[in-house]
Scaffold this motif. Structure first.
Motif, mmCIF file in Angstrom:
data_model
loop_
_atom_site.group_PDB
_atom_site.id
_atom_site.type_symbol
_atom_site.label_atom_id
_atom_site.label_comp_id
_atom_site.label_asym_id
_atom_site.label_seq_id
_atom_site.Cartn_x
_atom_site.Cartn_y
_atom_site.Cartn_z
ATOM 1 N N ALA A 161 51.496 36.471 31.534
ATOM 2 C CA ALA A 161 52.961 36.550 31.562
ATOM 3 C C ALA A 161 53.553 36.208 30.195
ATOM 4 C CB ALA A 161 53.523 35.614 32.632
ATOM 5 N N GLN A 162 53.021 35.179 29.567
ATOM 6 C CA GLN A 162 53.537 34.771 28.254
ATOM 7 C C GLN A 162 53.260 35.840 27.195
ATOM 8 O OE1 GLN A 162 52.877 30.727 26.925
ATOM 9 N NE2 GLN A 162 52.527 31.408 24.819
ATOM 10 N N ILE A 229 60.880 48.235 31.994
ATOM 11 C CA ILE A 229 59.475 47.823 32.131
ATOM 12 C C ILE A 229 59.375 46.853 33.304
ATOM 13 C CG2 ILE A 229 57.462 46.811 30.997
ATOM 14 C CD1 ILE A 229 58.433 49.199 29.457
ATOM 15 N N CYS A 230 58.391 47.057 34.163
ATOM 16 C CA CYS A 230 58.147 46.131 35.270
ATOM 17 C C CYS A 230 56.661 45.777 35.282
ATOM 18 C CB CYS A 230 58.552 46.761 36.600
ATOM 19 S SG CYS A 230 58.268 45.686 38.038
ATOM 20 N N CYS A 231 56.365 44.496 35.189
ATOM 21 C CA CYS A 231 54.981 44.021 35.204
ATOM 22 C C CYS A 231 54.782 43.172 36.456
ATOM 23 C CB CYS A 231 54.681 43.177 33.965
ATOM 24 S SG CYS A 231 55.167 43.941 32.400
ATOM 25 N N VAL A 232 53.817 43.540 37.277
ATOM 26 C CA VAL A 232 53.522 42.787 38.492
ATOM 27 C C VAL A 232 52.137 42.162 38.347
ATOM 28 C CG1 VAL A 232 53.289 42.845 40.991
ATOM 29 C CG2 VAL A 232 54.950 44.350 39.857
ATOM 30 N N LEU A 233 52.082 40.836 38.382
ATOM 31 C CA LEU A 233 50.836 40.083 38.237
ATOM 32 C C LEU A 233 50.583 39.359 39.550
ATOM 33 C CD1 LEU A 233 51.717 38.427 34.781
ATOM 34 C CD2 LEU A 233 50.850 40.743 35.199
ATOM 35 N N CYS A 319 38.857 48.835 44.090
ATOM 36 C CA CYS A 319 38.041 47.950 43.256
ATOM 37 C C CYS A 319 38.798 46.725 42.755
ATOM 38 C CB CYS A 319 37.486 48.732 42.068
ATOM 39 S SG CYS A 319 36.319 50.016 42.554
ATOM 40 N N ILE A 320 38.019 45.715 42.372
ATOM 41 C CA ILE A 320 38.578 44.479 41.844
ATOM 42 C C ILE A 320 38.985 44.655 40.383
ATOM 43 C CG2 ILE A 320 37.178 43.058 43.392
ATOM 44 C CD1 ILE A 320 35.374 42.428 40.962
ATOM 45 N N SER A 321 39.807 43.724 39.892
ATOM 46 C CA SER A 321 40.097 43.639 38.464
ATOM 47 C C SER A 321 39.737 42.236 38.002
ATOM 48 C CB SER A 321 41.572 43.943 38.177
ATOM 49 O OG SER A 321 42.424 43.005 38.823
ATOM 50 N N ILE A 322 39.369 42.128 36.739
ATOM 51 C CA ILE A 322 38.823 40.880 36.206
ATOM 52 C C ILE A 322 39.904 40.089 35.484
ATOM 53 C CG2 ILE A 322 36.997 39.848 34.813
ATOM 54 C CD1 ILE A 322 36.001 41.588 37.148
ATOM 55 N N ARG A 323 39.979 38.784 35.786
ATOM 56 C CA ARG A 323 40.936 37.885 35.137
ATOM 57 C C ARG A 323 40.230 36.600 34.733
ATOM 58 N NH1 ARG A 323 43.131 34.394 38.288
ATOM 59 N NH2 ARG A 323 42.976 35.868 40.035
ATOM 60 N N HIS A 324 40.304 36.258 33.440
ATOM 61 C CA HIS A 324 39.724 35.007 32.954
ATOM 62 C C HIS A 324 40.685 33.865 33.248
ATOM 63 C CE1 HIS A 324 38.183 31.975 30.119
ATOM 64 N NE2 HIS A 324 37.042 32.663 30.133
ATOM 65 N N LYS A 325 40.154 32.742 33.663
ATOM 66 C CA LYS A 325 40.997 31.622 34.094
ATOM 67 C C LYS A 325 41.815 31.017 32.957
ATOM 68 C CE LYS A 325 38.237 30.259 38.106
ATOM 69 N NZ LYS A 325 37.505 29.173 38.782
ATOM 70 N N ILE A 326 41.366 31.213 31.725
ATOM 71 C CA ILE A 326 42.084 30.651 30.578
ATOM 72 C C ILE A 326 42.719 31.751 29.728
ATOM 73 C CG2 ILE A 326 41.864 29.324 28.432
ATOM 74 C CD1 ILE A 326 39.571 27.790 29.785
ATOM 75 N N HIS A 327 41.967 32.786 29.445
ATOM 76 C CA HIS A 327 42.384 33.809 28.481
ATOM 77 C C HIS A 327 43.170 34.953 29.106
ATOM 78 C CE1 HIS A 327 40.005 31.649 25.612
ATOM 79 N NE2 HIS A 327 38.877 31.873 26.267
ATOM 80 N N GLY A 328 43.311 34.979 30.422
ATOM 81 C CA GLY A 328 44.076 36.036 31.071
ATOM 82 C C GLY A 328 43.208 37.208 31.474
ATOM 83 N N SER A 329 43.838 38.270 31.948
ATOM 84 C CA SER A 329 43.107 39.419 32.499
ATOM 85 C C SER A 329 42.696 40.398 31.404
ATOM 86 C CB SER A 329 43.968 40.137 33.542
ATOM 87 O OG SER A 329 45.147 40.643 32.942
ATOM 88 N N TRP A 330 41.598 41.096 31.654
ATOM 89 C CA TRP A 330 41.145 42.118 30.712
ATOM 90 C C TRP A 330 42.249 43.132 30.439
ATOM 91 C CZ3 TRP A 330 35.687 43.916 32.823
ATOM 92 C CH2 TRP A 330 34.760 42.877 32.646
ATOM 93 N N PHE A 331 42.885 43.607 31.516
ATOM 94 C CA PHE A 331 43.856 44.693 31.410
ATOM 95 C C PHE A 331 45.098 44.277 30.635
ATOM 96 C CE2 PHE A 331 47.612 46.788 33.431
ATOM 97 C CZ PHE A 331 47.399 48.067 32.943
ATOM 98 N N VAL A 332 45.755 43.192 31.036
ATOM 99 C CA VAL A 332 47.002 42.784 30.386
ATOM 100 C C VAL A 332 46.764 42.413 28.926
ATOM 101 C CG1 VAL A 332 48.826 41.034 30.333
ATOM 102 C CG2 VAL A 332 48.160 42.079 32.501
#
Length: 393
Positions: A161-162, A229-233, A319-332
């Motif tokens: 988000a940041q 722009i609309c971002c949904v997390l 399918c799933i998407s990958i999100r790192h707990k500290i660094h954020g998601s691969w995609f965003v």
């Protein structure tokens, strides 16, 4: 002399010079749509196994020549006009590339007219090819950031988000965020953002605004500009995203909220949706590459209600998407990085999202190669190019 003959005559020199930094020329050739390098061809060119870097450029030049005269002409134009290419490969100026004329300029009404001003017809054509983003701010970027699901925390989503807030603020958007919304709240908040008819109602959703260093309370009513722009997390499943109450809201319903109407101030303007959410529970596996009008009406009077949308999904259906707990998601994180790198160079957003697709597809999420992969997906009904530029202070 034809462009193809010019390339054939200078082929050895072109290949030798461009091999000095083959990655730049591969990227530039792919981004220049008139050359006609497809995403699949680009990926194959990047991944071919050659003993030396020159092999990549040899294959690229051969492929362009095989595509015919128009592709060769566009490639020669690129070599002669792109400033980054001229800086990277200064030796190109020693090759006679202008034997094939640059693409013809619009014919002037009078041959004696020395003015470089384009005819009105050409101006209109140029305007018709790209969405105009002139409003200040460019418009709104709305982020729905769902982190707290009962006792489950979507760690890393605040980083996403940041970073989204920073990059879209840099691109001239006013960035607003709603945190931890139920399905019902998401649905009603999006309707409020679509109409912007009741500022007091927006307060119900605890909307925050990006200040440059963090999110603060919303002080003044937002207004629409030239883009949205609309971002949904959030968490999600096939075709839906979840509110923090685990109730599903369909992605189709999200976008339909902003469809063109006679009353909407966003009609005819680009609307971009970035969806960071799983679309199922399956893990994607990797595989080895084998080569590495109403009849009587004026058509221009009508606009399809589903026009002007771009929807970029973190992953394909099921399918799933990958999100790192500290660094954020691969995609965003990839979206933010590509916007930072490409927007100062006036790159079209679809070109940047193709790069996101490619970058994310190469990431590995398991200990064994190919064990966990991710493939984003882009769907669009844009009618023109969408170019976002950093704001000038």
């Amino acid at each position: 002399m034809s462009a193809k003959d010019t390339m054939r005559r200078n082929k050895t020199s072109i290949q030798r010079i461009l091999s000095g930094d083959y990655k730049i020329i591969l990227n530039k050739a792919f981004e220049e749509k008139e050359i006609g390098i497809t995403l699949r061809e680009y990926n194959n060119l990047k991944s071919i196994n050659k003993e030396n870097v020159e092999g990549h450029v040899v294959d690229l030049v051969d492929k362009i020549m095989n595509k015919g005269e128009e592709s060769c002409q566009a490639f020669l134009n690129l070599l002669q006009t792109d400033e980054e290419i001229k800086r990277t490969y200064p030796e190109l100026k020693n090759i006679q590339l202008n034997e094939a004329c640059l693409l013809p300029k619009p014919v002037q009404a009078c041959s004696d007219d020395k003015s470089d001003v384009l005819p009105q017809e050409s101006k209109r054509q140029k305007e018709d090819e790209t969405y105009e983003i002139n409003s200040q701010p460019a418009s709104l970027c709305v982020i729905i950031n769902n982190e707290n699901f009962d006792e489950e925390l979507r760690s890393g989503t605040n980083k996403d988000a940041q970073d989204l807030a920073e990059v879209f603020s840099w691109l001239g958007f006013r960035v607003l965020m709603c945190k931890d919304q139920t399905k019902d709240q998401m649905e009603r908040a999006l309707k409020c953002f679509a109409s912007l008819s009741d500022f007091a109602q927006l307060q119900e959703f605890n909307v925050k605004e990006w200040s440059g260093s963090g999110f603060t309370d919303l002080q003044e009513a937002p207004m629409h500009g030239d883009a949205f722009i609309c971002c949904v997390l959030s968490h999600g499943n096939k075709g839906v995203v979840f509110g923090i109450d685990w109730q599903p809201l369909s992605i189709k319903q999200i976008t339909t909220t902003f469809k063109a109407t006679d009353q909407s101030s966003l009609t005819g303007k680009p609307k971009v949706f970035l969806i960071q959410a799983c679309q199922g529970s399956k893990k994607q596996l990797g595989v080895l590459s084998k080569g590495l009008q109403a009849d009587d009406a004026d058509p221009s009077s009508f606009l399809p209600e589903e026009a002007d949308f771009l929807i970029a999904m973190a992953t394909v259906e099921d399918c799933i998407s990958i999100r790192h707990k500290i660094h954020g998601s691969w995609f965003v994180q990839s979206v933010c990085q590509q916007l930072k790198e490409g927007c100062p160079w006036s790159k079209d957003i679809t070109t940047l999202l193709y790069k996101v697709n490619n970058e994310v597809s190469q990431k590995e999420g398991g200990f064994q190669p190919g064990a966990v992969k991710q493939m984003p997906e882009v769907r669009l009904t844009l009618r023109k190019s969408l170019v976002l530029s950093p704001r000038r202070n």
